[in-house]
Write an enzyme that holds these catalytic residues in place. Structure first.
Site, PDB file in Angstrom:
ATOM      1  N   ASN A  65       0.821  -1.209   0.000  1.00 54.00           N
ATOM      2  CA  ASN A  65       0.000   0.000   0.000  1.00 54.00           C
ATOM      3  C   ASN A  65       0.859   1.264   0.000  1.00 54.00           C
ATOM      4  O   ASN A  65       0.573   2.237  -0.713  1.00 54.00           O
ATOM      5  CB  ASN A  65      -0.928   0.003   1.214  1.00 54.00           C
ATOM      6  CG  ASN A  65      -2.172  -0.838   0.991  1.00 54.00           C
ATOM      7  OD1 ASN A  65      -2.588  -1.058  -0.140  1.00 54.00           O
ATOM      8  ND2 ASN A  65      -2.763  -1.307   2.077  1.00 54.00           N
ATOM      9  N   GLU A  79      -5.999  -7.525   5.229  1.00 57.97           N
ATOM     10  CA  GLU A  79      -5.319  -8.548   4.435  1.00 57.97           C
ATOM     11  C   GLU A  79      -5.431  -9.924   5.072  1.00 57.97           C
ATOM     12  O   GLU A  79      -4.662 -10.834   4.740  1.00 57.97           O
ATOM     13  CB  GLU A  79      -3.844  -8.168   4.242  1.00 57.97           C
ATOM     14  CG  GLU A  79      -3.000  -8.199   5.501  1.00 57.97           C
ATOM     15  CD  GLU A  79      -2.990  -6.877   6.256  1.00 57.97           C
ATOM     16  OE1 GLU A  79      -2.007  -6.620   6.977  1.00 57.97           O
ATOM     17  OE2 GLU A  79      -3.951  -6.098   6.107  1.00 57.97           O
TER      18      GLU A  79
END
Length: 391
Positions: free
Chosen positions: A262, A297
């Site tokens: 990210n 995640e």
């Protein structure tokens, strides 16, 4: 005729059979139609009770007493029975079985009412003076169309009762050969055909409603980003397994160093990686195996120990390492595995805690590995089993 285009298909195109109900929607469709039909049938029987005094006023003095008062009396009893049965007997807590019972009870009551009404009409019409004959088909037509409309929720009930009430008087009218009677009989049959069209249309609308409800339920159980089951759906599956007292296995799968993806590539690319990762897990969501996204995640696979082979965890590590990812780099994952005999929903906390502790150890021991929980009495930490090794 083409072999792949059966007669049934041709009839369906003409609207004679109504909409086809997909197998997975039959149960909710039956429940919805039964509830809908029950409410409308109550209104119908109440309306018939209110109209019976008018029917008695239309009594033909030339007709036998069984026609003038006997048949209306039977209809009165049937209407009272229908109201009592529908108000107190069915609450549909038993699902489709009770819904089908309600439909069957309404069908039998309506058939009996239709037969009594049809006999009253034809017999009264036959015995009436010429100047009064027209009134009986008119009365019956109004009652029949009302009956058909109130029963539109279940096609076979509506159509059979509609035909029983309308067809005999139409045949009787046509048998006279008189032009006006033929015209009236023709108009009645046109009204029947139009009513059947409306019944089929009503069925289609009910089916669309059931499909929309099913889609909404399905969407509420799916993770919007990945398409996997969400935590709610996973817990529903866990509850179902607990009710059966199953020996279950949980694999908690976490992408290694996902925050770095990210930070480097942006959250949009991170979402693409999550979707690709979820696609790998979805391949293994076969049979009783539920693949879900727990959040961020972190993902999970849940099933009975018989269905979810522990060796799948090592297989997943290899598939994840070798998979192409949207950001162009390799990713790895860590997996914590735990199993337990479960009997209630509250057992989830303990099972997830064990899998999470095993996952924590896999992360601490270098990531890209599987750890299976085993309770170590000395340090109360998850210990590595033979399955647990770096991939």
């Amino acid at each position: 005729m083409h072999r792949g285009y059966p007669v049934l298909g041709r009839l369906r195109l003409t609207g004679l059979l109504g909409p086809e109900i997909p197998a997975h929607l039959r149960e909710p469709f039956v429940l919805l139609t039964a509830r809908h039909m029950r409410g409308q049938a109550l209104i119908m029987f109440t309306g018939f009770l209110a109209s019976l005094p008018l029917v008695l006023l239309a009594t033909n003095t030339n007709a036998p007493l069984v026609v003038s008062f006997g048949l209306p009396g039977v209809i009165f009893i049937l209407c009272i029975t229908g109201i009592v049965v529908l108000r107190h007997r069915f609450d549909f807590v038993d699902g489709t079985r009770q819904a089908q019972q309600a439909i069957g009870s309404i069908w039998r009551l309506c058939l009996a009412t239709a037969i009594m009404g049809s006999l009253w009409c034809v017999w009264s019409w036959a015995a009436a003076a010429p100047q009064d004959k027209l009134y009986f088909p008119a009365i019956m037509s109004l009652g029949a169309l009302t009956l058909g409309y109130c029963l539109t929720a279940v096609r076979r009930v509506a159509v059979t009762t509609l035909l029983i009430t309308m067809l005999p008087i139409a045949v009787a009218l046509a048998s006279t050969g008189e032009p006006m009677n033929l015209i009236l009989a023709g108009c009645q049959m046109i009204a029947v055909a139009f009513q059947i069209f409306l019944i089929n249309r009503h069925q289609s609308l009910l089916l669309e409603m059931v499909e929309a409800q099913a889609a909404a339920v399905q969407q509420a159980r799916r993770d919007p980003l990945t398409g996997l089951a969400n935590r709610r759906a996973l817990m529903e599956r866990f509850t179902a397994l607990a009710e059966r007292g199953e020996h279950v296995r949980l694999m908690v799968v976490d992408i290694d160093r996902f925050k770095a993806i990210n930070d480097r590539f942006g959250h949009d690319m991170g979402d693409e990686v999550l979707r690709a990762f979820a696609q790998i897990l979805s391949i293994h969501a076969r049979g009783d195996i539920c693949a879900a996204r727990l959040g961020g995640e972190e993902f999970a696979l849940l099933a009975s120990c018989e269905a979810l082979d522990p060796a799948l965890a090592l297989q997943l590590l290899g598939e994840i390492r070798g998979a192409y990812m949207p950001h162009g780099a390799q990713i790895t994952a860590s997996i914590g595995v735990a199993d337990a005999f479960i009997h209630e929903t509250e057992d989830w906390t303990a099972l997830y805690g064990k899998a999470d502790r095993a996952l924590y150890r896999a992360k601490n021991d270098g990531r890209n590995r599987v750890e299976t929980f085993a309770f170590d009495l000395e340090d109360e930490r998850p210990a590595a089993l033979p399955l647990s090794r770096s991939a």
